[in-house]
Write a protein that holds these residues in place. Sequence first.
Motif, short mmCIF file in Angstrom:
data_model
loop_
_atom_site.label_atom_id
_atom_site.label_comp_id
_atom_site.label_asym_id
_atom_site.label_seq_id
_atom_site.Cartn_x
_atom_site.Cartn_y
_atom_site.Cartn_z
N LEU A 1 0.82 -1.22 0.00
CA LEU A 1 0.00 0.00 0.00
C LEU A 1 0.84 1.27 0.00
N MET A 2 2.10 1.14 0.33
CA MET A 2 2.98 2.31 0.30
C MET A 2 3.29 2.76 -1.14
N LEU A 3 3.18 1.84 -2.08
CA LEU A 3 3.46 2.21 -3.48
C LEU A 3 2.39 3.16 -4.04
N PRO A 4 1.08 2.84 -3.92
CA PRO A 4 0.09 3.84 -4.37
C PRO A 4 0.15 5.12 -3.56
N PHE A 5 0.58 5.05 -2.29
CA PHE A 5 0.77 6.26 -1.49
C PHE A 5 1.84 7.15 -2.12
N LEU A 6 2.95 6.55 -2.55
CA LEU A 6 4.01 7.32 -3.22
C LEU A 6 3.50 7.93 -4.52
N VAL A 7 2.66 7.17 -5.25
CA VAL A 7 2.08 7.69 -6.49
C VAL A 7 1.19 8.89 -6.17
N SER A 8 0.46 8.81 -5.07
CA SER A 8 -0.41 9.94 -4.69
C SER A 8 0.41 11.18 -4.36
N LEU A 9 1.60 11.00 -3.80
CA LEU A 9 2.47 12.15 -3.52
C LEU A 9 3.00 12.77 -4.82
#
Length: 490
Positions: free
Chosen positions: A21-29
């Motif tokens: 879930l940290m990967l889509p979080f990075l994409v959101s940033l």
Amino acid sequence: MNYGIICYVLGYVCYFEAAFLMLPFLVSLIYQEYMVGAAYVAVAVLCSLIGLGFTHRTPQARMYTKEGLVTVALSWILLSILGALPFWISGEIPHYVDALFETISGFTTTGSSILTDVEAMSHAGLFWRSFTHWVGGMGVLVFILAIVPSKGGAFMNLMKAESPGPSVSKFVPRLRDTALFLYGIYMGMTVIQIIFLLIGRMPLFDAVTLTMGTAGTGGFAVKNSGIADYTTYQQGVITVFMILFGVNFNTWFLVVKKKPRQAFRSEEVRTYFAIIAISVLVITFNILPMFPNLFQAFHHAAFQVGSIITTTGFSTRDFNTWPPLSKTILMILVFIGACAGSTGGGIKVSRVVIMVKGIGKEIRMLLHPRSVHKVRMDGRPIEHEVVRSVNVYLAVYVLIFIGSLLIITLDEKDLVTNFTAVAVTLNNIGPGLEVVGPAGNFSSFSDVSKLVLCLDMLAGRLELFPMLMLFVPSVWTQHRPGKIRKNKEA
């Protein structure tokens, strides 16, 4: 039933989902989608806490077949329930059943969707949809086995239960090395496809998401038009890699080990390519009047055949408008599926080959009752247990299909829609015909029907039996070994 070891594995599943879930979080940033990104962080924290609760004790017991089957089924259910939360919390899919359907469709690499406007999703949401394909393609438990060491091959039953196909074997003596080798090949092919798409000037975000969908043979696109708006070169690259990812990974293992002749001696692989070639040829000439030239007809026929037989589900054209012969062939390919040991779904080519040879054996025995016949594959006789398992699999498959079809008919949709909806979810394809065709979606089904189709997707991805084990009462009882009495001679 060893509940301790089941909870232990489920805990690691939660840990890995938190990391995913940290990967889509990075994409959101990157795309400044901060509110959406917060939902992914919140769920990642929840996954970590659940994982901590499940792994505070290390079990000592070995994992047997029963525990392996149940653990795999529960892992995929938990993975999907938690994976759906970011869609729901962020409000991108406000109805939780819809979010669950989308997430299960992602992890099982089905590609069926309830979304009516894909492009309204955030970049983080689109990335997460495609990333679930990539994770589910090879299997999240295989990923865990590649990283977390297990003692004495205790988790071999996890790989057997999660891997698609009639049988699973280790490439190398250690299970962890097998899992690492699998993911090494998987990642390598993924990177190569991304590079080819970037050479064709596809935007980076599109190249990464579509490649993850191709590698997992999933089919979630990032545009409402699917793959139709991309160039012929880009569509051609996707066609080739869809077909390659539908090949048994044993083949790529032998290719990497520089044994190409041995790799392509597989009867299943040769049958797989023969089915593709014949289907493309027939459909090309069948749809030729609909296209300006032979090349265009061949191009779209090859793409759609590759997409359907590998259960990817991408589309460049609405094949719902194609002639009946072409649609019929595509629906047959829906059931055949890709090779065993690949990321594809369906019944699998190997099972179809064994089934056909089994029919031939029975006919010969009727003609010559006293003769001895064995079903052979790759020049070697197949064990009776394998043939029996194929027959049982097909029987259970038909029963699940009929049961699911009867339930979703309560929504009062037409027969073609209902039939293909069950077919594409149980075989992990994506688009069907009529209402659920390439230009449609599954949003109009009731919540009950969506949940039934969710179970079909999970059952199809896990080869039916892990999901069935959850509904057998005796599985959940913990038997204590009784005393063994020795017979004494008087």
